[in-house]
Design an enzyme around this catalytic site. Structure first.
Site, PDB file in Angstrom:
ATOM      1  N   ASP A 100       0.825  -1.206   0.000  1.00 26.68           N
ATOM      2  CA  ASP A 100       0.000   0.000   0.000  1.00 26.68           C
ATOM      3  C   ASP A 100       0.858   1.254   0.000  1.00 26.68           C
ATOM      4  O   ASP A 100       0.552   2.229  -0.697  1.00 26.68           O
ATOM      5  CB  ASP A 100      -0.917  -0.001   1.225  1.00 26.68           C
ATOM      6  CG  ASP A 100      -2.153  -0.850   1.016  1.00 26.68           C
ATOM      7  OD1 ASP A 100      -3.089  -0.381   0.354  1.00 26.68           O
ATOM      8  OD2 ASP A 100      -2.175  -1.983   1.510  1.00 26.68           O
ATOM      9  N   SER A 101       1.917   1.248   0.793  1.00 25.78           N
ATOM     10  CA  SER A 101       2.770   2.435   0.876  1.00 25.78           C
ATOM     11  C   SER A 101       3.473   2.701  -0.446  1.00 25.78           C
ATOM     12  O   SER A 101       3.547   3.851  -0.913  1.00 25.78           O
ATOM     13  CB  SER A 101       3.806   2.256   1.995  1.00 25.78           C
ATOM     14  OG  SER A 101       3.175   2.146   3.251  1.00 25.78           O
TER      15      SER A 101
END
Length: 399
Positions: free
Chosen positions: A172-173
């Site tokens: 996600d990051s």
């Protein structure tokens, strides 16, 4: 930055319709450098990130970081009034970021044809697990699945241990960072064409890019990277080593000159004369010998002494730090990496600062994540809705 020098993204208007991490993180990064970000959440189902991880006094702390520099409003896009309000907002917006499953916006008649009709300059940014098309497009997608599918988990962990997933939102990051870049690329294109477009971001792709040339290696050599724990197949010594006082340090010798300095430092200069020492890959094949030399030397000394000796020798080393060490680290302090934000709900909060420094137009954290729907009426009033129209939306359940 002086009072007369606005942040670089001042005037950019962003609607954050996404939930959890990748899409909202991209919006946060834009907001950190001056974009006006409005976070739109369902009236009864706030962004789940508000409830992820530890909370204080019932207030989710992760949201305080992820929601910073965003105004918050509620809107049910499935209601006619919610749909109409979003179209009014979209008409004056530069970027919409959403992460519904493909087809969801279309089900509400809020797809690209409808949105671009009210604003041809709009950049619609769609963040999903698997992209907008293909056999997996309609599956629920999360970062964990991307970490597994991309090959990351397969190469992470000790050789005789199971594949290892990261204990945080890695995919996600990476996708959040990439999405912010994609948005800025689309906006740069708009400067030339005058028209917006759709950004299709799949969680499974940025993490694959971050893994490097694995597809190329496989294509050309049939090579499949194995799990090697903390060792590297490309150089040695490389890994984490325990010190005499029970802490750990990480050592890297990607450069030949650094590898030689380390051998001098630990009292094993004769290893430099071995024929295999001249190549990083060959050194990696002799990692047992090198780890014994380096690990034994480090094990006899405290972390403080190890770090000082490596620094004096101009060899690459770093302490293995947990968050307590990070908060006190002098380099992070010098960079201002952790900053304090005053919050009306919780008081002073320390969190990561903006992601990079610009010498002339730096970013800033103006406020931490705000309560659910805190700015709804203010935003709708700015949009030109009358009190009666707002009351009607509430009666419909759209707010």
């Amino acid at each position: 930055m002086t009072a007369s020098t606005p942040p670089p993204l001042t005037g950019l208007r962003v609607l954050d319709l996404a939930t959890l991490f990748a899409g909202p993180m991209a919006a946060t990064l834009l907001g950190d450098f001056g974009a006006e970000v409005v976070k739109i959440e369902h009236p009864a189902k706030p962004d789940p990130s508000r409830g992820h991880g530890p909370s204080k006094d019932g207030v989710g702390l992760w949201w305080k970081m992820l929601g910073r520099n965003k105004r918050t409003m509620t809107l049910d896009l499935s209601k006619p009034g919610g749909r109409a309000t979003l179209l009014r907002l979209a008409a004056g917006t530069d970027v919409i970021i959403e992460n519904f499953r493909p087809g969801t916006l279309e089900k509400w008649d809020l797809g690209w044809p409808e949105l671009s009709a009210v604003n041809p300059r709009l950049v619609l940014t769609r963040v999903t697990g698997f992209g907008q098309f293909g056999p997996y497009a309609h599956r629920p997608g999360f970062g964990t699945l991307a970490e597994a599918m991309s090959g990351f988990a397969a190469i992470t962990g000790e050789p005789d241990s199971p594949p290892t997933l990261p204990p945080f939102g890695l995919a996600d990051s990476i996708a959040g960072l990439t999405t912010a870049y994609a948005v800025m690329t689309a906006l740069a294109a708009r400067e030339r064409t005058g028209e917006g477009q759709v950004v299709d971001m799949a969680l499974i792709e940025p993490i694959l890019a971050a893994l490097g040339p694995q597809p190329l290696w496989y294509d050309q050599l049939g090579h499949v990277q194995p799990r090697t724990g903390n060792r590297s197949p490309n150089n040695a010594p490389r890994g984490v080593y325990r010190t005499a006082d029970g802490t750990w340090v990480a050592v890297s010798t990607s450069a030949q000159s650094v590898a030689e300095r380390v051998m001098h430092l630990v009292g094993r200069p004769e290893l430099i004369d071995e024929p295999w020492f001249a190549s990083g890959a060959e050194r990696a094949r002799h990692a047992d010998v090198l780890d014994e030399a380096v690990g034994g030397w480090i094990a006899a000394r405290t972390r403080t002494d190890v770090l000082a000796a490596f620094e004096k020798a101009e060899a690459a080393v770093a302490p293995v730090q947990d968050v307590r060490d990070v908060m006190a680290d002098p380099q992070y302090q010098a960079l201002g990496t952790i900053t304090t934000v005053d919050d009306p709900e919780l008081g002073p909060l320390r969190m990561q600062n903006v992601l990079f420094r610009l010498s002339a137009t730096p970013g800033a954290i103006r406020w931490a994540g705000r309560p659910h729907g805190a700015d709804t009426e203010e935003i709708l009033t700015e949009l030109g809705l009358t009190p009666d129209e707002v009351t009607a939306l509430r009666a419909e359940g759209a707010l």
